[in-house]
Design a protein around this motif. Structure first.
Motif, PDB file in Angstrom:
ATOM      1  N   THR A 288       0.854  -1.192   0.000  1.00 36.17           N
ATOM      2  CA  THR A 288       0.000   0.000   0.000  1.00 36.17           C
ATOM      3  C   THR A 288       0.888   1.239   0.000  1.00 36.17           C
ATOM      4  OG1 THR A 288      -1.733  -1.176   1.205  1.00 36.17           O
ATOM      5  CG2 THR A 288      -1.843   1.222   1.196  1.00 36.17           C
ATOM      6  N   VAL A 289       0.654   2.096  -0.980  1.00 39.82           N
ATOM      7  CA  VAL A 289       1.482   3.288  -1.178  1.00 39.82           C
ATOM      8  C   VAL A 289       0.595   4.517  -1.041  1.00 39.82           C
ATOM      9  CG1 VAL A 289       3.039   4.498  -2.752  1.00 39.82           C
ATOM     10  CG2 VAL A 289       3.007   1.997  -2.707  1.00 39.82           C
ATOM     11  N   ALA A 290       1.056   5.496  -0.253  1.00 45.31           N
ATOM     12  CA  ALA A 290       0.343   6.772  -0.104  1.00 45.31           C
ATOM     13  C   ALA A 290       0.802   7.714  -1.213  1.00 45.31           C
ATOM     14  CB  ALA A 290       0.602   7.381   1.264  1.00 45.31           C
TER      15      ALA A 290
ATOM     16  N   VAL B 274      -7.901  20.014  -6.122  1.00 46.33           N
ATOM     17  CA  VAL B 274      -7.946  18.739  -5.409  1.00 46.33           C
ATOM     18  C   VAL B 274      -6.675  18.619  -4.576  1.00 46.33           C
ATOM     19  CG1 VAL B 274      -8.064  16.226  -5.620  1.00 46.33           C
ATOM     20  CG2 VAL B 274      -9.333  17.683  -7.220  1.00 46.33           C
ATOM     21  N   HIS B 275      -6.841  18.464  -3.269  1.00 47.29           N
ATOM     22  CA  HIS B 275      -5.730  18.260  -2.342  1.00 47.29           C
ATOM     23  C   HIS B 275      -6.094  17.076  -1.443  1.00 47.29           C
ATOM     24  CE1 HIS B 275      -3.892  22.073  -3.541  1.00 47.29           C
ATOM     25  NE2 HIS B 275      -5.106  22.610  -3.443  1.00 47.29           N
ATOM     26  N   THR B 276      -5.513  15.932  -1.741  1.00 45.19           N
ATOM     27  CA  THR B 276      -5.854  14.732  -0.991  1.00 45.19           C
ATOM     28  C   THR B 276      -4.687  13.743  -1.086  1.00 45.19           C
ATOM     29  OG1 THR B 276      -7.511  12.979  -0.713  1.00 45.19           O
ATOM     30  CG2 THR B 276      -6.954  13.609  -2.945  1.00 45.19           C
ATOM     31  N   THR B 277      -4.821  12.660  -0.381  1.00 42.30           N
ATOM     32  CA  THR B 277      -3.825  11.582  -0.400  1.00 42.30           C
ATOM     33  C   THR B 277      -4.539  10.279  -0.709  1.00 42.30           C
ATOM     34  OG1 THR B 277      -2.419  12.740   1.208  1.00 42.30           O
ATOM     35  CG2 THR B 277      -2.046  10.378   0.900  1.00 42.30           C
ATOM     36  N   LEU B 278      -4.113   9.628  -1.771  1.00 39.48           N
ATOM     37  CA  LEU B 278      -4.729   8.374  -2.208  1.00 39.48           C
ATOM     38  C   LEU B 278      -3.938   7.194  -1.661  1.00 39.48           C
ATOM     39  CD1 LEU B 278      -5.479   9.211  -5.960  1.00 39.48           C
ATOM     40  CD2 LEU B 278      -6.986   9.487  -3.982  1.00 39.48           C
TER      41      LEU B 278
END
Length: 233
Positions: free
Chosen positions: A77-79, A177-181
């Motif tokens: 799992t990679v952020a 868009v400012h988020t972490t997937l």
């Protein structure tokens, strides 16, 4: 131009020939030296017998290469941080419920021009004789009074609106868009490597003559390392 008519002596001719031969010999020596220093010779050996001798207390190092093969099946799992602007085109109309509570200021004048009907009963005391009391008479009166006026009006009218609103956007919208997937990256690969093992050893017993045979070998040897000699058979 009298010097052109002088006879050429033999020693001058020999001197010119000698200088020319010396220059050619120097050029050939320089060329041969360059070739010997920078060129290599390819030697092909086929079925050549050889003898190997190893002295006492010889220090040597042996290296072994072992191929390793394995397979990796992993999904870590990679952020992934995302900071960009996405352009969105809305193909359909937007429907929303709008509620508005406000007040509308009004500052104006009201002009009025017209006839106002007036109906009333007019009571009049009419004297009849001096010595008699006055008689009260009631007369009905009907008339129209013309009126023309301007009335200033200053007030705040409260406004409360609750209705459904429909709007269409023709131009695209730029949405930041400012988020972490959190992404899972599947890794399925075959990995091949080499295991290197080195061993140092010392030869305590000398080996005088070990017969070897070279089946095939291609050697590149610098020309300045070769020594050529003629042998008789």
């Amino acid at each position: 131009m009298s010097w052109l008519r002088r006879p050429v002596r033999l020693r001058h001719v020999l001197l010119v020939y000698g200088l020319t031969l010396l220059a050619w010999a120097g050029a050939l020596a320089a060329g041969a030296r360059y070739v010997l220093a920078h060129q290599t010779a390819l030697l092909s050996l086929r079925d050549v017998p050889a003898v190997l001798s190893l002295p006492r207390d010889l220090h040597a190092r042996a290296q072994a290469l072992v191929p390793l093969q394995t397979r990796i099946d992993w999904a870590p799992t990679v952020a992934v941080p995302v900071h960009q602007t996405v352009r969105v085109q809305l193909p359909t109309a937007l429907h929303a419920q709008a509620r508005i509570e406000s007040s509308v200021p009004i500052d104006t004048f009201i002009d009025f021009a017209g006839d106002i009907p007036v109906s009333l009963d007019l009571e009049i005391d009419v004297p009849v004789r001096r010595w008699l009391p006055t008689a009260r008479v009631k007369l009905p009166v009907s008339l129209r009074v013309p009126v023309k006026l301007r009335v200033p009006l200053q007030t705040d009218v409260p406004l409360a609106l609750d209705s459904r609103v429909t709007a269409a956007l023709d131009a695209p919208l730029d949405v930041p868009v400012h988020t972490t997937l959190q992404a899972r990256v599947p890794i399925h690969a075959d990995v091949q490597g080499w295991a290197v093992n080195q061993t140092d050893f010392t030869l305590h017993t000398p080996i005088d003559a070990l017969a070897l045979g070279v089946a095939r070998a291609d050697l590149r040897v610098p020309l300045n390392a070769l020594a050529v000699s003629a042998t008789r058979r």
